[in-house]
Design a protein around this motif. Structure first.
Motif, mmCIF file in Angstrom:
data_model
loop_
_atom_site.group_PDB
_atom_site.id
_atom_site.type_symbol
_atom_site.label_atom_id
_atom_site.label_comp_id
_atom_site.label_asym_id
_atom_site.label_seq_id
_atom_site.Cartn_x
_atom_site.Cartn_y
_atom_site.Cartn_z
ATOM 1 N N VAL A 1 12.169 117.465 -27.516
ATOM 2 C CA VAL A 1 11.720 118.629 -28.285
ATOM 3 C C VAL A 1 11.590 118.266 -29.758
ATOM 4 C CG1 VAL A 1 12.344 120.954 -29.050
ATOM 5 C CG2 VAL A 1 12.715 120.293 -26.665
ATOM 6 N N ALA A 2 12.634 117.636 -30.305
ATOM 7 C CA ALA A 2 12.625 117.270 -31.728
ATOM 8 C C ALA A 2 11.495 116.292 -32.036
ATOM 9 C CB ALA A 2 13.976 116.670 -32.119
ATOM 10 N N ALA A 3 11.302 115.310 -31.153
ATOM 11 C CA ALA A 3 10.220 114.341 -31.366
ATOM 12 C C ALA A 3 8.858 115.020 -31.322
ATOM 13 C CB ALA A 3 10.293 113.234 -30.313
ATOM 14 N N GLY A 4 8.694 115.959 -30.408
ATOM 15 C CA GLY A 4 7.432 116.679 -30.314
ATOM 16 C C GLY A 4 7.126 117.485 -31.561
ATOM 17 N N MET A 5 8.176 117.989 -32.200
ATOM 18 C CA MET A 5 7.993 118.790 -33.402
ATOM 19 C C MET A 5 7.704 117.929 -34.622
ATOM 20 S SD MET A 5 11.003 121.646 -32.869
ATOM 21 C CE MET A 5 10.506 122.645 -34.256
ATOM 22 N N VAL A 6 8.074 116.643 -34.561
ATOM 23 C CA VAL A 6 7.962 115.766 -35.729
ATOM 24 C C VAL A 6 6.784 114.806 -35.621
ATOM 25 C CG1 VAL A 6 9.122 113.989 -37.084
ATOM 26 C CG2 VAL A 6 10.437 115.879 -36.140
ATOM 27 N N VAL A 7 6.707 114.100 -34.492
ATOM 28 C CA VAL A 7 5.773 112.990 -34.364
ATOM 29 C C VAL A 7 4.324 113.460 -34.276
ATOM 30 C CG1 VAL A 7 5.129 111.005 -32.946
ATOM 31 C CG2 VAL A 7 7.543 111.571 -33.286
ATOM 32 N N GLY A 8 4.098 114.571 -33.573
ATOM 33 C CA GLY A 8 2.731 115.020 -33.350
ATOM 34 C C GLY A 8 1.995 115.390 -34.615
ATOM 35 N N VAL A 9 2.696 115.941 -35.609
ATOM 36 C CA VAL A 9 2.041 116.418 -36.837
ATOM 37 C C VAL A 9 1.374 115.266 -37.598
ATOM 38 C CG1 VAL A 9 2.388 117.513 -39.074
ATOM 39 C CG2 VAL A 9 3.482 118.461 -37.035
ATOM 40 N N PRO A 10 2.098 114.176 -37.937
ATOM 41 C CA PRO A 10 1.416 113.103 -38.678
ATOM 42 C C PRO A 10 0.355 112.380 -37.861
ATOM 43 C CG PRO A 10 3.677 112.471 -38.131
ATOM 44 C CD PRO A 10 3.536 113.915 -37.795
ATOM 45 N N ILE A 11 0.579 112.205 -36.545
ATOM 46 C CA ILE A 11 -0.414 111.501 -35.726
ATOM 47 C C ILE A 11 -1.713 112.298 -35.653
ATOM 48 C CG2 ILE A 11 -0.984 110.718 -33.394
ATOM 49 C CD1 ILE A 11 1.901 109.954 -33.004
ATOM 50 N N SER A 12 -1.608 113.595 -35.374
ATOM 51 C CA SER A 12 -2.812 114.427 -35.297
ATOM 52 C C SER A 12 -3.521 114.479 -36.645
ATOM 53 C CB SER A 12 -2.460 115.837 -34.820
ATOM 54 O OG SER A 12 -1.607 116.487 -35.748
ATOM 55 N N ASN A 13 -2.746 114.486 -37.731
ATOM 56 C CA ASN A 13 -3.327 114.524 -39.067
ATOM 57 C C ASN A 13 -4.128 113.254 -39.344
ATOM 58 O OD1 ASN A 13 -3.046 113.889 -42.190
ATOM 59 N ND2 ASN A 13 -2.956 116.090 -41.943
ATOM 60 N N VAL A 14 -3.565 112.120 -38.994
ATOM 61 C CA VAL A 14 -4.248 110.837 -39.215
ATOM 62 C C VAL A 14 -5.516 110.754 -38.370
ATOM 63 C CG1 VAL A 14 -4.072 108.341 -38.859
ATOM 64 C CG2 VAL A 14 -2.193 109.587 -39.930
ATOM 65 N N LEU A 15 -5.423 111.151 -37.102
ATOM 66 C CA LEU A 15 -6.590 111.100 -36.218
ATOM 67 C C LEU A 15 -7.714 112.008 -36.715
ATOM 68 C CD1 LEU A 15 -4.875 111.090 -32.695
ATOM 69 C CD2 LEU A 15 -6.167 109.218 -33.736
ATOM 70 N N ALA A 16 -7.340 113.223 -37.109
ATOM 71 C CA ALA A 16 -8.359 114.159 -37.584
ATOM 72 C C ALA A 16 -8.971 113.704 -38.904
ATOM 73 C CB ALA A 16 -7.744 115.554 -37.741
ATOM 74 N N ALA A 17 -8.143 113.120 -39.781
ATOM 75 C CA ALA A 17 -8.653 112.650 -41.067
ATOM 76 C C ALA A 17 -9.522 111.404 -40.906
ATOM 77 C CB ALA A 17 -7.484 112.359 -42.008
ATOM 78 N N THR A 18 -9.165 110.541 -39.961
ATOM 79 C CA THR A 18 -9.902 109.299 -39.756
ATOM 80 C C THR A 18 -11.195 109.535 -38.982
ATOM 81 O OG1 THR A 18 -7.803 108.092 -39.719
ATOM 82 C CG2 THR A 18 -9.755 106.938 -38.891
ATOM 83 N N PHE A 19 -11.118 110.385 -37.956
ATOM 84 C CA PHE A 19 -12.283 110.656 -37.113
ATOM 85 C C PHE A 19 -12.755 112.101 -37.342
ATOM 86 C CE2 PHE A 19 -9.729 107.356 -35.052
ATOM 87 C CZ PHE A 19 -10.677 106.345 -34.926
ATOM 88 N N ASP A 20 -12.251 113.031 -36.532
ATOM 89 C CA ASP A 20 -12.543 114.445 -36.742
ATOM 90 C C ASP A 20 -11.513 115.283 -35.997
ATOM 91 O OD1 ASP A 20 -13.284 114.336 -34.054
ATOM 92 O OD2 ASP A 20 -15.429 114.323 -34.492
ATOM 93 N N PHE A 21 -11.641 116.599 -36.115
ATOM 94 C CA PHE A 21 -10.679 117.520 -35.505
ATOM 95 C C PHE A 21 -10.587 117.319 -33.995
ATOM 96 C CE2 PHE A 21 -9.850 121.604 -33.392
ATOM 97 C CZ PHE A 21 -8.641 121.962 -33.969
ATOM 98 N N SER A 22 -11.708 117.104 -33.329
ATOM 99 C CA SER A 22 -11.724 116.995 -31.868
ATOM 100 C C SER A 22 -10.928 115.785 -31.380
ATOM 101 C CB SER A 22 -13.159 116.920 -31.351
ATOM 102 O OG SER A 22 -13.821 115.781 -31.864
ATOM 103 N N MET A 23 -10.827 114.740 -32.211
ATOM 104 C CA MET A 23 -10.056 113.564 -31.789
ATOM 105 C C MET A 23 -8.573 113.891 -31.659
ATOM 106 S SD MET A 23 -10.298 110.554 -30.692
ATOM 107 C CE MET A 23 -12.041 110.317 -31.073
ATOM 108 N N ALA A 24 -8.084 114.824 -32.476
ATOM 109 C CA ALA A 24 -6.692 115.260 -32.335
ATOM 110 C C ALA A 24 -6.498 115.976 -30.998
ATOM 111 C CB ALA A 24 -6.303 116.175 -33.485
ATOM 112 N N MET A 25 -7.499 116.765 -30.576
ATOM 113 C CA MET A 25 -7.428 117.425 -29.280
ATOM 114 C C MET A 25 -7.415 116.405 -28.143
ATOM 115 S SD MET A 25 -7.287 120.666 -30.015
ATOM 116 C CE MET A 25 -6.386 120.170 -31.477
ATOM 117 N N VAL A 26 -8.182 115.314 -28.335
ATOM 118 C CA VAL A 26 -8.174 114.222 -27.347
ATOM 119 C C VAL A 26 -6.772 113.636 -27.234
ATOM 120 C CG1 VAL A 26 -9.040 111.896 -26.850
ATOM 121 C CG2 VAL A 26 -10.620 113.656 -27.661
ATOM 122 N N PHE A 27 -6.103 113.486 -28.369
ATOM 123 C CA PHE A 27 -4.730 112.971 -28.374
ATOM 124 C C PHE A 27 -3.796 113.889 -27.597
ATOM 125 C CE2 PHE A 27 -0.644 113.297 -30.878
ATOM 126 C CZ PHE A 27 -0.046 112.175 -30.311
#
Length: 393
Positions: A139-165
């Motif tokens: 639970v704790a990892a899900g609350m922490v890890v997902g935020v920076p990873i999705s942010n990097v993916l969306a910033a590098t590619f686009d919003f939909s890539m975070a959904m792919v993740f």
């Protein structure tokens, strides 16, 4: 033993995949607002409506699915999350995206409640808090890890890539559950009425209110931490991001520590937690905004307390309703979400009335209430012999 450890690992990562979908989108709300041409408040509904769905479904959905094979139910939930996340990749408008967020939210408590129940049942009773702590680490990892990873993916590619993740993580957990989780039939299903009957016990309601106060005392203040660090402590953005990451990572450590503490000295852990929270907020109010070393130390302690808090919340309700584990875990999820909402509102009231430095007053108020409630829950549980584990060792 290896099978047991593998099961706990898969359950922890399964919970991570669910929380990753819920919380990961927080880091990309501005990008969602830009992509779908809505304001940030509307984009925030992607988080708030998900949380509302979890709160509503918490007591009902785990109860509804408590008679079915647990492996099949887990596969159903992971399948729903994967399909909705995959469809979100190509969602053409914001309203459709909202629907694709709300639908899996109603299944969120089903998987999490089952994960806690299966983990506790897979070990000896005295080791159950440690097993549940492994799930809370997910639970704790899900609350922490997902935020920076999705942010990097969306910033590098686009919003939909975070959904792919998000879809990829839940899809992977679907395959791992299918391949490695053993069949988990419910051999002696408990009648729905019998499970609901636990609500007749006063200790259950006291525990629910205690969990609301405990979770509110932590998250009611934490939800304003970034603003506090920026406006009161006057820290630069890079340092704020680093401190928030430290807080989140220490949540994971705190979850592990909380499981061990509850297994060894449950009564002392439950009773001392609100006192530690009160002491932390007093120090934060006195010098946290002025002294960076003290502030950093308090955030470290706060992160550990946050992890321990999740274990105590689940433990309280599991103890007073141990004969209805799926239902009690659903109640825990609802109470925890209500606590987060209530704590945010109460702390927000103090901010509006007295200013941002007084945000800790909301946490102090709820921690003091939790201190009284946990003592009373102990007494009531003792009187009605609802459980031995709330009385102490």
């Amino acid at each position: 033993m290896k099978r047991q450890q593998l099961l706990l690992l898969i359950l922890a990562f399964g919970v991570f995949s669910i929380l990753n979908t819920e919380m990961g989108i927080i880091g990309i709300l501005p990008m969602a607002a830009e992509m779908y041409q809505v304001d940030i408040v509307q984009a925030g509904m992607l988080v708030s409506l998900f949380a509302l769905g979890v709160a509503i479904a918490g007591p009902t959905m785990p109860l509804l699915f408590s008679h079915f094979n647990r492996k099949h139910v887990m596969l159903l939930v992971l399948g729903v999350f994967t399909i909705c996340n995959a469809l979100a990749v190509v969602a053409s408008d914001f309203q459709l995206l909202l629907v694709l967020r709300v639908v899996p939210a109603f299944f969120h408590p089903v998987y999490c409640a089952l994960a806690f129940s299966v983990a506790a049942a897979s070990v000896a009773p005295e080791d159950a808090p440690r097993a549940v702590a492994r799930i809370n680490m997910g639970v704790a990892a899900g609350m922490v890890v997902g935020v920076p990873i999705s942010n990097v993916l969306a910033a590098t590619f686009d919003f939909s890539m975070a959904m792919v993740f998000f879809a990829g993580v839940t899809g992977l957990m679907f395959l791992l559950t299918l391949a490695f989780v053993p069949d988990l039939p419910v051999t002696q299903p408990m009648r729905y009425g019998a499970q609901l009957s636990v609500l007749k016990r006063p200790p259950v309601w006291l525990a629910i209110v205690a969990v609301i106060c405990l979770n509110g005392s932590i998250f009611g203040v934490y939800n304003y931490l970034a603003d506090y660090l920026q406006k009161v402590a006057a820290l630069p953005g890079e340092l704020i991001a680093a401190l928030l990451l430290v807080y989140g990572l220490l949540n994971i450590c705190g979850s592990y520590l909380g499981g061990n503490l509850l297994a060894r000295c449950p009564s002392a852990t439950v009773r001392l937690f609100p006192l530690c929270t009160i002491a932390l907020y007093c120090l934060l109010f006195v010098g946290g905004g002025k002294l960076l070393p003290l502030l950093a130390a308090l955030i470290v302690a706060w992160g550990i307390l946050g992890g321990i808090n999740a274990n105590i919340n689940q433990y309280l309700l599991a103890c007073v309703a141990s004969d209805a584990p799926d239902f009690s875990n659903g109640l825990f999820l609802t109470a925890a979400n209500l606590g987060c909402m209530a704590g945010t509102m109460i702390s927000g009231f103090f901010i509006r009335s007295l200013g941002l430095p007084f945000v800790v007053c909301g946490g102090l108020l709820l921690a003091a209430a939790a201190l009284l409630l946990t003592k009373f829950v102990h007494c009531r549980a003792d009187e009605q012999q609802a459980t031995d584990c709330l009385i102490g060792s």
